[in-house]
Write a protein that holds these residues in place. Structure first.
Motif, short mmCIF file in Angstrom:
data_model
loop_
_atom_site.label_atom_id
_atom_site.label_comp_id
_atom_site.label_asym_id
_atom_site.label_seq_id
_atom_site.Cartn_x
_atom_site.Cartn_y
_atom_site.Cartn_z
N LYS A 111 0.81 -1.22 0.00
CA LYS A 111 0.00 0.00 0.00
C LYS A 111 0.85 1.27 0.00
N LEU A 112 2.16 1.11 -0.10
CA LEU A 112 3.02 2.27 -0.27
C LEU A 112 2.76 2.90 -1.63
N LYS A 113 2.53 4.21 -1.63
CA LYS A 113 2.32 4.95 -2.88
C LYS A 113 3.53 5.82 -3.16
N LEU A 114 3.75 6.10 -4.43
CA LEU A 114 4.88 6.93 -4.85
C LEU A 114 4.36 8.15 -5.60
N PRO A 115 4.03 9.23 -4.88
CA PRO A 115 3.51 10.43 -5.54
C PRO A 115 4.51 11.08 -6.48
N GLN A 116 5.79 10.80 -6.29
CA GLN A 116 6.84 11.23 -7.21
C GLN A 116 8.00 10.24 -7.07
N PRO A 117 8.83 10.13 -8.07
CA PRO A 117 9.90 9.12 -8.03
C PRO A 117 10.78 9.23 -6.79
N GLY A 118 10.92 8.13 -6.09
CA GLY A 118 11.79 8.07 -4.93
C GLY A 118 11.23 8.65 -3.65
N GLY A 145 7.85 8.49 -0.97
CA GLY A 145 6.71 7.66 -0.63
C GLY A 145 5.58 8.40 0.06
N ASP A 146 4.40 7.81 -0.06
CA ASP A 146 3.22 8.20 0.71
C ASP A 146 2.84 6.96 1.51
N ILE A 147 3.03 6.98 2.83
CA ILE A 147 2.84 5.79 3.66
C ILE A 147 1.53 5.82 4.43
N SER A 148 0.61 6.70 4.06
CA SER A 148 -0.60 6.92 4.86
C SER A 148 -1.49 5.69 4.97
N ASP A 149 -1.39 4.74 4.02
CA ASP A 149 -2.24 3.54 4.06
C ASP A 149 -1.48 2.29 4.46
#
Length: 433
Positions: free
Chosen positions: A298-305, A307-311
């Protein structure tokens, strides 16, 4: 009662400069507390003249933070940042008295503004330039301190307890607060020192990666935090019979655990904390709270390198994860939850609502929950700029923290006052029973 943001303990000495042009830039006072309002005026401009106000601050590592405000002088050739609207094309727009401060951005990416040595001030440097850009018309400086006159810092080495106790000016005793920071480790004192200026005997408590404490986040014993509570309760300068707790992020779930298991706590304020135990096993006597699990998918990558760890954290209400759920229903103190709606670290709103549910199920009083829709994870005292992204020590990569700069700044001003009001109400009230 909320104390003045410009305490009498710091001298109101203006700092200003007058350039050859006759323009005068004045910032008042020349020295103040870091969380105080900004008062900056300019005189001697031509009527309607366009100028830009440059603000700069270098952190303790020498990294530069800066902002630019575009302004137009009034018909008298003056401007007042508290009344004059900033124009489009700068770091902020509209009437923003503290805009030059909260809009500061780091020159080096992934940099968060911190203060490690609170015994020295940060210096803000202001310069006024014509627009289009040209040589400076005037400049000024202001020192922003973390310890006001009369506040004392006492290193704490009591049993296993490690930290720094900040005592307000005067004979005391004072309402007592333990402040616990997040996952960075070491000892950060800036919140504790600022609270001491407002009349609270505040212990900045280290809990790992400091002196002889554990070097990493693997396992914590709540008995260590219990020792810190007892240290404060026995201190002659601390007003009893109960103390307050303030925790942010990982510090939030730690103070919730303290409130749920320990005695002597009258009020607990949680800033973007979790209702589940996070990152390290927590033990108290024969009780064990394992860290909540994660779903790396569920780690998201809003831009390269980045992370968005909210989930990423699992739901502590699901049966398989309930062993990590802090038994908040056991808490007998007053509770305040400061919640950011755009927290990209984890679901702070969900955790606060879960805490409300657990307390209701236990027949306890509903806590106070304050929700800031556009604030991010790092809700700090006033005038700290929004940290958009930085390295996450536990994740091992840069992450985004959420928040919109102006809304986040307003949340910091409001929440800082609410936290002080909360402790004044419940700690002083308890002491008089």
């Amino acid at each position: 009662m909320m104390l003045s943001l410009l305490p009498r303990t710091l001298p109101h000495v203006p700092r200003s400069s007058r350039a050859m042009s006759g323009v005068r830039l004045q910032v008042v006072p020349g020295r103040c507390l870091y969380d105080a309002p900004l008062r900056l005026q300019v005189r001697g401009l031509s009527p309607g003249q366009d100028v830009s106000l440059h603000t700069a601050l270098s952190d303790e590592g020498g990294q530069l933070f800066s902002s630019v405000g575009r302004y137009r002088a009034d018909s008298s050739g003056e401007l007042d940042v508290s009344r004059s609207p900033a124009l489009e094309g700068g770091s902020y727009t509209g009437v923003e008295p503290e805009g030059p401060l909260w809009s500061l951005e780091p020159r080096t990416p992934l940099r968060r503004l911190l203060k490690k040595d609170v015994r020295s001030p940060y210096q803000l440097r202001f310069s006024l330039h014509p627009h289009p850009p040209g040589a400076p018309l005037a400049s000024a400086a202001q020192d922003r301190s973390f310890m006001g006159e009369g506040v004392t810092r006492v290193p704490v080495r009591d049993g296993r307890v490690r930290g720094s106790l900040f005592l307000p000016q005067g004979p005391g005793p004072f309402p007592g607060v333990i402040e616990v920071q997040g996952t960075g480790g070491g000892l950060l004192e800036y919140k504790a020192s600022l609270l001491a200026n407002r009349g609270f005997a505040t212990l900045a408590l280290a809990y790992y990666n400091y002196e002889d404490l554990p070097k990493d986040m693997k396992e914590f014993r709540l008995e260590y935090f219990e020792e810190a509570v007892n240290y404060m309760l026995k201190h002659p300068q601390v007003m009893g019979p109960g103390i307050g707790l303030l925790g942010h992020s990982k510090g939030g779930d730690l103070v919730l655990s303290m409130a749920s298991f320990l005695k002597g706590i009258a009020a607990t304020a949680v800033v973007n904390g979790s209702v589940a135990n996070v990152a390290a096993t927590l033990r108290y006597k024969d009780i064990t709270l394992p860290p909540i699990g994660i779903d790396a998918k569920k780690l998201k990558l809003p831009q390269p390198g980045v992370g968005d760890i909210s989930d990423v954290l699992l739901n502590p209400l699901e049966e398989a994860n309930r062993k990590s759920l802090i038994p908040v229903g056991r808490a007998d103190c007053k509770l305040l939850f400061i919640v950011a709606g755009d927290d990209k670290n984890w679901k702070s709103d969900f955790y606060a609502q879960t805490a409300c549910q657990l307390l209701a199920e236990a027949g306890k009083e509903k806590p106070e929950v304050v929700f800031y829709p556009k604030a991010g994870h790092y809700i700090e005292p006033p005038n700290f700029p929004l940290c958009k992204m930085s390295m996450h020590k536990l994740v091992g990569m840069p992450v985004v923290w959420g928040g919109e700069p102006k809304a986040h700044a307003m949340a910091q001003v409001d929440s800082w006052k609410r936290i002080q009001d909360f402790f004044n109400k419940h700690l002083k009230k308890k002491s008089q029973l």
